[in-house]
Design a protein around this motif. Structure first.
Motif, short mmCIF file in Angstrom:
data_model
loop_
_atom_site.label_atom_id
_atom_site.label_comp_id
_atom_site.label_asym_id
_atom_site.label_seq_id
_atom_site.Cartn_x
_atom_site.Cartn_y
_atom_site.Cartn_z
N ASP A 185 55.77 -14.99 19.20
CA ASP A 185 55.63 -14.67 17.78
C ASP A 185 54.65 -13.52 17.60
O ASP A 185 53.89 -13.18 18.51
CB ASP A 185 55.17 -15.89 16.98
N THR A 186 54.67 -12.93 16.39
CA THR A 186 53.83 -11.77 16.10
C THR A 186 52.35 -12.13 16.14
O THR A 186 51.52 -11.32 16.57
CB THR A 186 54.18 -11.19 14.71
N GLY A 187 52.00 -13.35 15.70
CA GLY A 187 50.61 -13.79 15.72
C GLY A 187 50.02 -13.75 17.11
O GLY A 187 48.89 -13.27 17.32
N SER A 188 50.77 -14.24 18.09
CA SER A 188 50.30 -14.23 19.47
C SER A 188 50.22 -12.81 20.02
O SER A 188 49.31 -12.47 20.77
CB SER A 188 51.24 -15.06 20.35
N ALA A 189 51.19 -11.98 19.61
CA ALA A 189 51.19 -10.58 20.04
C ALA A 189 49.97 -9.85 19.50
O ALA A 189 49.36 -9.01 20.18
CB ALA A 189 52.47 -9.88 19.59
N TYR A 190 49.57 -10.17 18.25
CA TYR A 190 48.39 -9.56 17.66
C TYR A 190 47.12 -10.06 18.32
O TYR A 190 46.16 -9.31 18.53
CB TYR A 190 48.34 -9.84 16.16
N LEU A 191 47.08 -11.35 18.68
CA LEU A 191 45.91 -11.92 19.36
C LEU A 191 45.60 -11.17 20.65
O LEU A 191 44.44 -10.97 21.01
CB LEU A 191 46.14 -13.41 19.65
N ALA A 192 46.65 -10.71 21.32
CA ALA A 192 46.45 -9.94 22.56
C ALA A 192 45.73 -8.62 22.28
O ALA A 192 44.98 -8.13 23.13
CB ALA A 192 47.81 -9.67 23.21
N VAL A 193 45.93 -8.05 21.08
CA VAL A 193 45.19 -6.83 20.69
C VAL A 193 43.72 -7.17 20.49
O VAL A 193 42.84 -6.46 20.97
CB VAL A 193 45.77 -6.23 19.39
#
Length: 277
Positions: free
Chosen positions: A166-174
């Motif tokens: 999901d996008t939330g997890s992808a953003y957490l990586a940032v």
């Protein structure tokens, strides 16, 4: 000879009947109804109204305007994102208006109208990197949701995709400095930037899109008359300012999405862009 001709005529009858039945515009005129496929619950495009439970949204209004210009009644048909292409191919809907982006694989399965706007896959990064050109990120690690067009656009930009569910997890990586940025659509990107700012994190969106996605009306293949009618209607809607009104109502500058409509209805065949797979 006469018997052979008779047999040939009998063999051709089903083909002639199938050909006549395949004229979808004639079918629409006959039933005086346009079956328009929309999302069942994806705001702001199409979702149940909290008060009436009737479907409402940008795509619902576009379907209504399209039916009006075609001179027929509207029948909304809610469907899932995954079913959009299949429902058109099987003829269960006449058209689909569900934020449908043109891709190479979809273009082999259904036909697309001239696009009424162009969505963008954009790169969200920490503020100091926002002014970097797309070339800067070649070979760099960029996150996206798995199997999405965002992931495809990262590969097209010669960067290295790191995917999540999901996008939330992808953003957490940032946030965790595991990647330099996250790619998503403009609407989601603006939400990310806004939410991060509220939490004290400054993000930015790079100026150069990672990919362009023409958004069109989808129809069954080999329906030239219907395609022409839909295109004529879209240009008329654009000229009358109807698409602008619908846009501004649902995703325009005075909404939470704060999007400005930059493109008009334009010929898909003349667009200069690298289509996603």
């Amino acid at each position: 000879m006469h018997k052979k001709h008779a047999r040939l005529a009998l063999m051709l009858l089903p083909l002639i009947a199938a050909s006549a039945h395949a004229d979808q515009w004639a079918d629409i005129q006959s039933k005086q109804t346009l079956g328009c496929g929309v999302y069942s619950d994806v705001p702001p495009f199409s979702s149940p109204s909290p008060s009436t439970r009737q479907l409402e949204g940008m795509d619902v209004d576009l379907c209504a305007a399209l039916a009006k210009h075609l001179g027929v009644k509207l029948e909304l048909k809610p469907l899932s994102g995954e079913a959009r292409i299949a429902e058109v191919k099987m003829g269960r809907v006449d058209v689909v208006v569900a934020n449908l982006a043109y891709t190479k694989s979809r273009g082999q399965q259904i036909q697309f109208s001239d696009p009424y706007y162009v969505a963008k896959e954009v790169l969200v990064v920490k503020a100091p990197l926002a002014d970097k050109p797309k070339a800067y990120f070649e070979g760099k690690r960029i996150s996206a949701t798995k199997g999405s067009t965002s992931e495809q656009s990262i590969r097209m930009a010669k960067a290295t995709p790191v995917t999540f569910q999901d996008t939330g997890s992808a953003y957490l990586a940032v946030q965790q400095n595991k990647v330099l940025g996250v790619v998503t659509n403009t609407m989601s990107a603006k939400k990310l930037v806004s939410q991060a700012k509220a939490g004290g994190v400054e993000l930015g969106i790079t100026a150069e899109p990672m990919a362009l996605e023409p958004i069109s009306v989808g129809m069954k293949l080999e329906q030239p008359v219907l395609l022409d009618k839909v295109n004529q209607a879209l240009y008329a809607m654009d000229a009358a300012g109807e698409i602008d009104q619908i846009w501004n109502k649902w995703i325009g500058p005075q909404t939470e999405y704060n999007l400005v409509r930059e493109e008009r209805v334009q010929k898909l065949a003349e667009m200069k862009f690298e289509a996603l797979e």
